[in-house]
Scaffold this motif. Structure first.
Motif, PDB file in Angstrom:
ATOM      1  N   PRO A  31       0.801  -1.227   0.000  1.00 58.54           N
ATOM      2  CA  PRO A  31       0.000   0.000   0.000  1.00 58.54           C
ATOM      3  C   PRO A  31       0.837   1.281   0.000  1.00 58.54           C
ATOM      4  O   PRO A  31       0.424   2.301  -0.561  1.00 58.54           O
ATOM      5  CB  PRO A  31      -0.813  -0.117   1.298  1.00 58.54           C
ATOM      6  CG  PRO A  31      -0.833  -1.569   1.607  1.00 58.54           C
ATOM      7  CD  PRO A  31       0.496  -2.089   1.141  1.00 58.54           C
ATOM      8  N   LEU A  36      -1.271  -2.624  -5.463  1.00 57.59           N
ATOM      9  CA  LEU A  36      -2.227  -3.544  -4.846  1.00 57.59           C
ATOM     10  C   LEU A  36      -2.862  -4.418  -5.931  1.00 57.59           C
ATOM     11  O   LEU A  36      -3.962  -4.125  -6.418  1.00 57.59           O
ATOM     12  CB  LEU A  36      -3.302  -2.759  -4.086  1.00 57.59           C
ATOM     13  CG  LEU A  36      -2.774  -1.841  -2.977  1.00 57.59           C
ATOM     14  CD1 LEU A  36      -2.839  -0.394  -3.409  1.00 57.59           C
ATOM     15  CD2 LEU A  36      -3.553  -2.046  -1.695  1.00 57.59           C
ATOM     16  N   VAL A  41      -9.918  -0.690  -3.987  1.00 54.57           N
ATOM     17  CA  VAL A  41      -9.308   0.269  -3.075  1.00 54.57           C
ATOM     18  C   VAL A  41     -10.301   1.392  -2.762  1.00 54.57           C
ATOM     19  O   VAL A  41     -11.175   1.703  -3.572  1.00 54.57           O
ATOM     20  CB  VAL A  41      -8.001   0.853  -3.671  1.00 54.57           C
ATOM     21  CG1 VAL A  41      -6.922  -0.206  -3.727  1.00 54.57           C
ATOM     22  CG2 VAL A  41      -8.231   1.436  -5.064  1.00 54.57           C
ATOM     23  N   VAL A  86      -4.536   5.303  -0.630  1.00 57.93           N
ATOM     24  CA  VAL A  86      -5.490   4.238  -0.294  1.00 57.93           C
ATOM     25  C   VAL A  86      -5.629   4.094   1.220  1.00 57.93           C
ATOM     26  O   VAL A  86      -4.628   4.047   1.948  1.00 57.93           O
ATOM     27  CB  VAL A  86      -5.034   2.903  -0.904  1.00 57.93           C
ATOM     28  CG1 VAL A  86      -5.936   1.760  -0.460  1.00 57.93           C
ATOM     29  CG2 VAL A  86      -5.006   2.995  -2.430  1.00 57.93           C
ATOM     30  N   TYR A  89      -8.370  -1.620   1.432  1.00 54.49           N
ATOM     31  CA  TYR A  89      -8.240  -2.406   0.216  1.00 54.49           C
ATOM     32  C   TYR A  89      -8.776  -3.817   0.450  1.00 54.49           C
ATOM     33  O   TYR A  89      -8.869  -4.297   1.585  1.00 54.49           O
ATOM     34  CB  TYR A  89      -6.775  -2.468  -0.247  1.00 54.49           C
ATOM     35  CG  TYR A  89      -5.842  -3.187   0.696  1.00 54.49           C
ATOM     36  CD1 TYR A  89      -5.607  -4.558   0.569  1.00 54.49           C
ATOM     37  CD2 TYR A  89      -5.200  -2.503   1.739  1.00 54.49           C
ATOM     38  CE1 TYR A  89      -4.760  -5.219   1.444  1.00 54.49           C
ATOM     39  CE2 TYR A  89      -4.352  -3.157   2.610  1.00 54.49           C
ATOM     40  CZ  TYR A  89      -4.137  -4.523   2.453  1.00 54.49           C
ATOM     41  OH  TYR A  89      -3.304  -5.174   3.320  1.00 54.49           O
ATOM     42  N   VAL A 181      -5.332   0.063   5.778  1.00 52.55           N
ATOM     43  CA  VAL A 181      -3.891   0.117   5.527  1.00 52.55           C
ATOM     44  C   VAL A 181      -3.137   0.295   6.839  1.00 52.55           C
ATOM     45  O   VAL A 181      -2.064  -0.276   7.036  1.00 52.55           O
ATOM     46  CB  VAL A 181      -3.554   1.274   4.554  1.00 52.55           C
ATOM     47  CG1 VAL A 181      -2.051   1.498   4.470  1.00 52.55           C
ATOM     48  CG2 VAL A 181      -4.119   0.961   3.169  1.00 52.55           C
TER      49      VAL A 181
END
Length: 236
Positions: A31, A36, A41, A86, A89, A181
């Motif tokens: 990330p 990814l 996301v 992000v 995810y 994340v």
């Protein structure tokens, strides 16, 4: 007899299934570098997420981890996620997709419908085909937005054997199954909402909370009604 055996439809179908699941390995998720592979996301939106933190901006990633997101009329971002890094995810399983070279090689139950809408041979092929389609779409927060783009990608992939992906179930997928994340991402997503809530109560009082709840309810009602009752209002 040998020719019949080689071109037997059942033989072709089983061969296609074998090829479909012979997928090359993906790189590790990173990330911090915005890599990814095959992930959905999510990131919070300015102002909108401050009032309704369950709403945000979504995108979908290529097999090499590059992020794609529909962020404006006739424009799909490639490798530059709009509205920040992000925050959440969810990596999707390519084995749940239907990659079909012809009608006989479909492994989903929507073979004919899937072929008509545009089946693809690979994950990246499906996403790039959807990009070409959305490069001619006008962006609208309520009828054609980033969730619409991701839903169109999943429908082209026939992900999970379904072609009924829409704004609501895409949002629910990342909301309930998405992975944060880190702590910073959680704070970035909820701290502005908490500040707005505290200031609203301090300056206006309890009516502010009622108004905020009503705003969130209106948004949820619109998307539920539009996606499940009046689909003609939407542009997928």
């Amino acid at each position: 007899m040998e020719l019949k055996e080689i071109y037997d439809p059942e033989h072709m179908s089983s061969t296609s299934k074998t090829i479909q699941h012979d997928l090359w390995p993906l790189d590790e998720i990173d990330p911090k570098k915005a890599k990814l592979p095959c992930c959905l996301v999510w990131t919070p939106l300015p102002v909108v997420s401050w009032l309704a933190p369950f709403i945000g901006h979504v995108g979908i990633c290529l097999e090499d981890g590059v992020i794609l997101d529909f962020s404006g009329s006739n424009f799909v971002n490639v490798g530059d996620f709009a509205f920040g890094s992000v925050a959440r995810y969810l990596q999707l399983d390519r084995k749940q997709c239907c990659f079909a070279a012809n009608l006989l090689s479909h492994v989903c139950s929507n073979g004919y419908k899937h072929s008509q809408s545009g089946a693809s041979l690979t994950w990246d092929d499906a996403l790039r085909s959807t990009i070409r389609n959305f490069e001619h779409r006008s962006y609208n927060l309520f009828t054609c937005n980033c969730h619409s783009f991701v839903a169109a990608c999943l429908n082209r992939l026939c992900y999970g054997g379904s072609m009924d992906w829409n704004m609501v179930n895409v949002a629910a997928l990342i909301l309930f199954r998405g992975q944060w994340v880190g702590l910073t991402s959680i704070l970035r997503s909820f701290l502005p909402f908490a500040v707005v809530l505290c200031l609203g109560v301090l300056l206006v009082g309890w009516p502010f909370i009622i108004g905020l709840m009503f705003f969130g309810l209106l948004l949820m009602t619109w998307f539920l009604v539009a996606n499940y009752c009046v689909k003609s209002l939407l542009d997928y």
